[in-house]
Design a protein around this motif. Structure first.
Motif, PDB file in Angstrom:
ATOM      1  N   ALA A  98       0.851  -1.268   0.158  1.00 35.03           N
ATOM      2  CA  ALA A  98       0.040   0.123  -0.042  1.00 35.03           C
ATOM      3  C   ALA A  98       0.985   1.278  -0.102  1.00 35.03           C
ATOM      4  CB  ALA A  98      -0.985  -0.064   1.247  1.00 35.03           C
ATOM      5  N   SER A  99       0.469   2.181  -0.997  1.00 35.01           N
ATOM      6  CA  SER A  99       1.591   3.386  -1.288  1.00 35.01           C
ATOM      7  C   SER A  99       0.736   4.630  -1.024  1.00 35.01           C
ATOM      8  CB  SER A  99       2.302   3.239  -2.495  1.00 35.01           C
ATOM      9  OG  SER A  99       2.852   2.108  -2.650  1.00 35.01           O
ATOM     10  N   THR A 100       1.284   5.714  -0.564  1.00 40.32           N
ATOM     11  CA  THR A 100       0.526   7.073  -0.569  1.00 40.32           C
ATOM     12  C   THR A 100       1.635   7.709  -1.436  1.00 40.32           C
ATOM     13  OG1 THR A 100       2.040   7.762   1.273  1.00 40.32           O
ATOM     14  CG2 THR A 100      -0.424   6.836   1.650  1.00 40.32           C
ATOM     15  N   VAL A 140       2.418  10.828  -1.088  1.00 44.19           N
ATOM     16  CA  VAL A 140       3.192  12.009  -0.279  1.00 44.19           C
ATOM     17  C   VAL A 140       3.511  11.564   1.075  1.00 44.19           C
ATOM     18  CG1 VAL A 140       3.153  14.274   0.488  1.00 44.19           C
ATOM     19  CG2 VAL A 140       2.178  13.938  -1.903  1.00 44.19           C
ATOM     20  N   ASP A 141       4.409  11.742   1.618  1.00 45.78           N
ATOM     21  CA  ASP A 141       4.777  11.268   3.069  1.00 45.78           C
ATOM     22  C   ASP A 141       4.474  12.720   3.803  1.00 45.78           C
ATOM     23  OD1 ASP A 141       5.629  10.777   5.497  1.00 45.78           O
ATOM     24  OD2 ASP A 141       7.505   9.931   4.966  1.00 45.78           O
ATOM     25  N   LYS A 142       3.570  12.684   4.648  1.00 45.58           N
ATOM     26  CA  LYS A 142       3.098  13.990   5.171  1.00 45.58           C
ATOM     27  C   LYS A 142       4.131  14.166   6.406  1.00 45.58           C
ATOM     28  CE  LYS A 142      -1.610  13.287   4.473  1.00 45.58           C
ATOM     29  NZ  LYS A 142      -3.169  13.232   5.025  1.00 45.58           N
ATOM     30  N   THR A 143       4.967  13.344   6.804  1.00 41.54           N
ATOM     31  CA  THR A 143       5.880  13.425   7.717  1.00 41.54           C
ATOM     32  C   THR A 143       7.202  14.314   7.174  1.00 41.54           C
ATOM     33  OG1 THR A 143       6.846  11.393   7.397  1.00 41.54           O
ATOM     34  CG2 THR A 143       5.240  11.543   9.111  1.00 41.54           C
ATOM     35  N   GLY A 144       7.273  14.122   5.773  1.00 42.33           N
ATOM     36  CA  GLY A 144       8.482  14.724   5.155  1.00 42.33           C
ATOM     37  C   GLY A 144       9.626  13.837   5.379  1.00 42.33           C
ATOM     38  N   ALA A 145       9.577  12.667   5.753  1.00 43.60           N
ATOM     39  CA  ALA A 145      10.618  11.898   5.950  1.00 43.60           C
ATOM     40  C   ALA A 145      11.195  11.239   4.630  1.00 43.60           C
ATOM     41  CB  ALA A 145      10.372  10.886   6.831  1.00 43.60           C
ATOM     42  N   SER A 146      10.281  10.938   3.658  1.00 45.94           N
ATOM     43  CA  SER A 146      10.852  10.339   2.209  1.00 45.94           C
ATOM     44  C   SER A 146      10.090  11.055   1.383  1.00 45.94           C
ATOM     45  CB  SER A 146      10.140   8.790   2.279  1.00 45.94           C
ATOM     46  OG  SER A 146      10.388   8.185   1.264  1.00 45.94           O
ATOM     47  N   GLY A 179       6.943   9.007  -0.807  1.00 42.05           N
ATOM     48  CA  GLY A 179       5.665   8.770  -0.291  1.00 42.05           C
ATOM     49  C   GLY A 179       5.849   7.585   1.222  1.00 42.05           C
ATOM     50  N   GLU A 180       4.651   7.033   1.454  1.00 42.03           N
ATOM     51  CA  GLU A 180       4.778   6.234   2.450  1.00 42.03           C
ATOM     52  C   GLU A 180       4.425   4.878   2.078  1.00 42.03           C
ATOM     53  OE1 GLU A 180       3.590   7.239   6.800  1.00 42.03           O
ATOM     54  OE2 GLU A 180       2.650   8.798   5.409  1.00 42.03           O
ATOM     55  N   GLN A 181       5.014   3.700   2.308  1.00 45.01           N
ATOM     56  CA  GLN A 181       4.545   2.391   1.737  1.00 45.01           C
ATOM     57  C   GLN A 181       4.331   1.597   3.155  1.00 45.01           C
ATOM     58  OE1 GLN A 181       7.551   3.591   0.232  1.00 45.01           O
ATOM     59  NE2 GLN A 181       6.251   4.338  -1.326  1.00 45.01           N
ATOM     60  N   PRO A 205      11.393   3.656   1.893  1.00 47.53           N
ATOM     61  CA  PRO A 205      10.516   2.875   1.019  1.00 47.53           C
ATOM     62  C   PRO A 205      10.449   1.512   0.983  1.00 47.53           C
ATOM     63  CG  PRO A 205      11.899   4.767  -0.018  1.00 47.53           C
ATOM     64  CD  PRO A 205      12.426   4.532   1.589  1.00 47.53           C
ATOM     65  N   ILE A 206       9.539   0.928   0.202  1.00 50.44           N
ATOM     66  CA  ILE A 206       9.627  -0.587  -0.049  1.00 50.44           C
ATOM     67  C   ILE A 206      10.135  -0.664  -1.669  1.00 50.44           C
ATOM     68  CG2 ILE A 206       8.366  -2.749  -0.249  1.00 50.44           C
ATOM     69  CD1 ILE A 206       6.571  -1.704   2.277  1.00 50.44           C
TER      70      ILE A 206
END
Length: 561
Positions: free
Chosen positions: A214-216, A218-224, A227-229, A250-251
């Motif tokens: 599952a991917s987004t 944009v990473d709302k935390t700004g870490a990546s 995005g987030e996976q 990332p994955i």
């Protein structure tokens, strides 16, 4: 009768042609141009006039050819003509035409035996049977259904469907068994999750479980930047779990072993980790960290290649995953494509346009690291696509793994080592071996005899620290017991020599003794600073002058005077 070695299909600015597989690597002269050929008897079957077609795909048993061209409408706004065609390969007739506006997921999905075929059409998955596309046999209806994946293998057929979340509701993936789609309890399994703009669903070969990335966007935390996976496991028996990945980031890739009992994930900020998990989502083997973003199991599942392609340098690690032993570490610089040969022994790497428009070409490797064949496209030409001829499972037997590099007529290529940039101010100074990242070595994560579960990363760190402290204590004890390593006597002015470590039994007196020792220790430090040439302040010199009086006071207190 199938050829003894797979053929290679090559497509580029020079045309479309075929190359004989190992060990010959010669261009096949019987295919001057490609329409539809029977590679067994080398005969032309059909030729189609489709000048605007940009995608084509064969059904699993090669009985249907699907073609797609971009959907267009007329200037007056009337609907366009069907742009997805399905042809009977044997007769060349068009079985059915559909309107397929999006190029994403344009091709229908077949079961391996071609008994059923499915298409996603506006909140529904339409099912056809026995390649009869004039009759919709079954429908799976879910509001806002976005994607689906049919399971591999024979009956019973299963399908995984994805519905994105909206208005605060979570996204979910459900597993169904064809044709049981109706009723509140029809789903075999269900997994819901937030933070999912898109998903990738991966069935294992035995169709018993699905991995969901599952991917987004944009990473709302700004870490990546990616995005987030998150990685989820869903089984047809109803079990589900979130796969816990011990490194953030990332994955990059997730692949099933052909045994369907384990999978490998490549994840985390660079240098990335790679870990093999079992069906309980417990780590089995950790390959440590390295410059990698992809994983490829061999067709027989006994060899795993970890690789860093794209914006990485093309380093590969070839592992024997039965014994978890490294076989070779070849480097395929600038590679944009990788594929295992169906024989499970040879590897294809290629540099293709438009990903890279220079240094196009391909190489055939043996998994032990030897380059057996190399072709460089001329500087004014491009390589667009290359692929192995597919074969059914079981055609090529599984062979024992060898660790000795096989002989090759081509000279071994040493990878180009890029010199790290050094600022002008540091160029005449010694090079330090400092590293930006701490490298983690491979480690077996299987439970040891007597342990139920493998140690976590934190537990392993604590265990190493404890063992290091224990070893240091043992070394200190051995140093004390050795006569050759007796400590050098300290000078008479040393506070440590003068002050014995004892207590008087009177708390008030012990407190004074402790304060005096602190003052004497501070004086000793000041004397060391003065010995190194440091200019002391006036008050610091006065403290040193009081040392004799403090020593006398300390002695009187300890003697009880």
């Amino acid at each position: 009768m199938a050829p003894s070695t797979p053929l290679l299909t090559v497509r580029g600015s020079e045309g479309l042609y075929m190359v004989n597989g190992p060990p010959h690597f010669t261009e096949s002269t019987v295919f001057p141009r490609i329409n539809i050929f029977n590679v067994t008897n080398k005969g032309l079957l059909h030729s189609f006039d489709l000048p605007k077609a940009v995608c084509l795909e064969f059904s699993p048993k090669n009985t249907v050819l699907a073609t797609w061209q971009p959907y267009t409408t007329s200037k007056d706004g009337t609907a366009g003509t069907p742009n997805l065609q399905l042809y009977d390969v044997k007769t060349g007739t068009c079985l059915k035409s559909f309107i397929q506006k999006k190029g994403q997921n344009w091709c229908p999905s077949w079961s391996d035996d071609e008994i059923i075929c499915a298409r996603n059409v506006s909140n529904e998955v339409h099912f056809f049977e026995n390649n009869n596309f004039n009759t919709i046999t079954n429908k799976l209806h879910l509001q806002k259904i976005n994607d689906f994946v049919l399971s591999p293998g024979p009956q019973p057929y299963k399908v995984a469907v994805y519905v994105p979340g909206s208005k605060g509701a979570p996204s979910f993936v459900r597993l169904y068994q064809y044709p049981n789609f109706d009723g509140p309890h029809a789903a075999l399994a269900n997994k819901s999750f937030f933070k999912a703009d898109k998903v990738t669903m991966l069935w294992n070969k035995k169709a018993t479980a699905v991995l969901v990335i599952a991917s987004t966007e944009v990473d709302k935390t700004g870490a990546s930047y990616y995005g987030e996976q998150t990685l989820h496991y869903i089984a047809t028996n109803g079990e589900s779990a979130v796969v816990q990945l011990p490194k953030n980031g990332p994955i990059y890739d997730v692949v099933w072993n052909s045994s369907s009992t384990e999978f490998c994930a490549v994840y985390g900020f660079m240098p990335a980790k790679a870990t093999i998990f079992n069906l309980k989502c417990d780590p089995v083997f950790d390959f440590g960290t390295g410059p990698r973003n992809a994983a490829y199991y061999s067709p027989h599942g006994h060899i795993l290649v970890l690789a860093g392609f794209g914006n990485l340098r093309g380093q590969m690690e070839v592992w024997d995953v039965k014994n978890y032993k490294l076989i070779s570490k070849p480097v395929a610089s600038d590679s944009t494509f990788f594929a295992w040969c169906p024989d499970g022994e040879h590897i294809l790497t290629a540099t293709c346009a438009p990903r890279l428009r220079v240094n196009n070409g391909y190489k055939i490797w043996h998994y032990t690291g030897s380059v057996l064949h190399k072709y460089d496209v001329p500087s004014n030409a491009e390589l667009w696509q290359i692929s192995w001829q597919p074969f059914l499972d079981g055609i090529f037997p599984k062979k024992a793994i060898t660790y000795q590099a096989v002989p090759s007529d081509l000279p071994s290529e040493e990878p180009k080592t890029a010199t790290a940039y050094r600022p002008p101010a540091l160029r005449n100074k010694p090079i330090t071996n400092s590293k930006l990242h701490e490298e983690e070595p491979p480690q077996n994560m299987k439970p040891q005899p007597g342990n139920d579960k493998p140690l976590s990363k934190t537990a392993l760190k604590n265990q190493r620290k404890h063992e290091a402290k224990k070893a240091a204590k043992q070394e200190a004890r051995s140093d004390k017991s050795s006569p050759d390593s007796a400590p050098t006597p300290a000078p008479e002015s040393s506070a440590q020599k003068t002050v014995p470590q004892s207590t008087s039994g009177d708390p008030e007196r012990d407190k004074k003794i402790k304060n005096l020792k602190k003052k004497l220790k501070a004086i000793e430090q000041l004397k060391e600073q003065a010995a190194t040439g440091k200019q002391l302040e006036k008050n610091q010199l006065e403290k040193i002058q009081k040392e004799k009086a403090l020593l006398q006071e300390l002695e009187n207190l300890e003697l009880g005077i």
